[in-house]
Design a protein around this motif. Sequence first.
Motif, PDB file in Angstrom:
ATOM      1  N   LEU A   1       0.811  -1.223   0.000  1.00  0.00           N
ATOM      2  CA  LEU A   1       0.000   0.000   0.000  1.00  0.00           C
ATOM      3  C   LEU A   1       0.846   1.274   0.000  1.00  0.00           C
ATOM      4  O   LEU A   1       0.320   2.381  -0.175  1.00  0.00           O
TER       5      LEU A   1
ATOM      6  N   HIS B   1      -1.174   6.334  -4.638  1.00  0.00           N
ATOM      7  CA  HIS B   1      -2.194   5.475  -5.247  1.00  0.00           C
ATOM      8  C   HIS B   1      -3.562   6.153  -5.191  1.00  0.00           C
ATOM      9  O   HIS B   1      -3.782   7.062  -4.389  1.00  0.00           O
TER      10      HIS B   1
ATOM     11  N   PHE C   1      -6.750   5.530  -3.568  1.00  0.00           N
ATOM     12  CA  PHE C   1      -7.125   4.696  -2.424  1.00  0.00           C
ATOM     13  C   PHE C   1      -8.654   4.567  -2.281  1.00  0.00           C
ATOM     14  O   PHE C   1      -9.159   4.438  -1.156  1.00  0.00           O
TER      15      PHE C   1
ATOM     16  N   THR D   1     -10.572   2.184  -2.625  1.00  0.00           N
ATOM     17  CA  THR D   1     -10.963   0.948  -1.932  1.00  0.00           C
ATOM     18  C   THR D   1     -10.995   1.135  -0.412  1.00  0.00           C
ATOM     19  O   THR D   1     -11.702   0.406   0.290  1.00  0.00           O
TER      20      THR D   1
ATOM     21  N   SER E   1      -2.991  -6.151  -3.048  1.00  0.00           N
ATOM     22  CA  SER E   1      -2.689  -5.416  -4.292  1.00  0.00           C
ATOM     23  C   SER E   1      -3.914  -5.366  -5.213  1.00  0.00           C
ATOM     24  O   SER E   1      -4.212  -4.331  -5.817  1.00  0.00           O
TER      25      SER E   1
ATOM     26  N   LEU F   1      -6.495  -2.918  -3.815  1.00  0.00           N
ATOM     27  CA  LEU F   1      -6.056  -1.540  -4.072  1.00  0.00           C
ATOM     28  C   LEU F   1      -6.338  -1.165  -5.529  1.00  0.00           C
ATOM     29  O   LEU F   1      -6.893  -0.093  -5.814  1.00  0.00           O
TER      30      LEU F   1
END
Lengths: 250, 250
Positions: free
Chosen positions: B148, B152, B154, B156, B218, B221
Amino acid sequence: MTRYYLVIEYDGTDYVGWQRQDNGPSIQEELEKAVHAFCGETAVVQGAGRTDAGVHALGQAAHVDIERDTNANTVREALNAHLRPNPISVLQATAVSDQFHARFSAEARSYLYRIINRRAPTTTLRYLTWHVGVDLDARAMHVAAQRLIGKHDFSTFRASTCQAKSPIRTLTSLDVYRDGEVIDIRVSAPSFLHHQVRNFVGTLKLVGEGKWTADNISEALAACDRTKGGQTAPPEGLCLTKVDYPPNSL
Amino acid sequence: MTRYYLVIEYDGTDYVGWQRQDNGPSIQEELEKAVHAFCGETAVVQGAGRTDAGVHALGQAAHVDIERDTNANTVREALNAHLRPNPISVLQATAVSDQFHARFSAEARSYLYRIINRRAPTTTLRYLTWHVGVDLDARAMHVAAQRLIGKHDFSTFRASTCQAKSPIRTLTSLDVYRDGEVIDIRVSAPSFLHHQVRNFVGTLKLVGEGKWTADNISEALAACDRTKGGQTAPPEGLCLTKVDYPPNSL
């Protein structure tokens, strides 16, 4: 009938103490109610020692006799289920000989007294520590505390309400250490007088503040007079951490 | 007018959260009431970030503008006096430039999420930790957590109620360590989405239980879909530990 040894953790904040009393809920009563709810039996949960109102335990010990044919794992799980939502938790249950006695077989008791030593009030730990706003010299407290080690008449550190026949006790260890704003006072002995640890802490605080020397501690001890000791530290900082038994008794 | 930077500790158990709301007492409101009680001024106490109901802080940061001619030490002492008996404590007050802004000047936020991982219920720490009764593999959680790290989307791990314009964040660190029955999850980033830490913890729990692998983390994400993540861990385990500012801003 099987006797079970129990290791018990609790938050003493909202209880009158370990022992059953008429004036409010006790840890012992909640455990005995849980035993009854589990197996319908009215049994005494015999503790290794009493703790006062507001005092906590991470490792109180007790024993209880149960007639029902069951096992230690079931006893622990069932008691925890019936104890909810009380902040009382059975960490361990073990079947033992009926010669085992939680109070009389115990070889040593250990307590932790935790002080938060900083100017600002405490928040998350307000029911689990004593807040002392004036700077304390933990090293001086530790050095002075060594004057109390050994076999003595501890009348100076004994509550007036103490029911023990003798004020003579043997103190095994009394260590004071600082880690940042936390001062931990760890103390062990075969047994203690009523309020003995809290009276130690309240008196050692005088050393931490620089008002007393180690010699003052020796003089207070020798006086065998409660009025020569310091204040009784409040209950919320105190926690019974461990009760030791002879290896062959468990 | 002087702007004061405040470092604040609190027990969030009995509050609706940091931010003023109509449905109950908030940390911000209690601080603003204390400012008013101290100097008669109606001032906004601007926090570095919000915390949810039941979430704690050991190092929340805020700023407040005070017209009265006073000093930082008096501000800290007076606020603490007027905050009693709320479990809210001003650890530090420092006069700063009026260019300083607790929210917009902050460079990083750090949180601690604490799990007690054991079969028996928790007692003294029941409002300060998440009790997880099934065995968790903290090492596997730590390894998976590294998936994480970095910049990114995020989504999720973002609450459906999150008001941030972008789901893009940069995660600096996410470490999981066990010490006995305590599992500490420490996380740092410039900023977080709503529920991001609690959603990380609830999802990493699946790895700890052996239900998920690091690859599942992963995949979750990459899905950018809240329904592909794990549960939202409860608020009581979460604590805002620190807000960092550029050295020259304070």
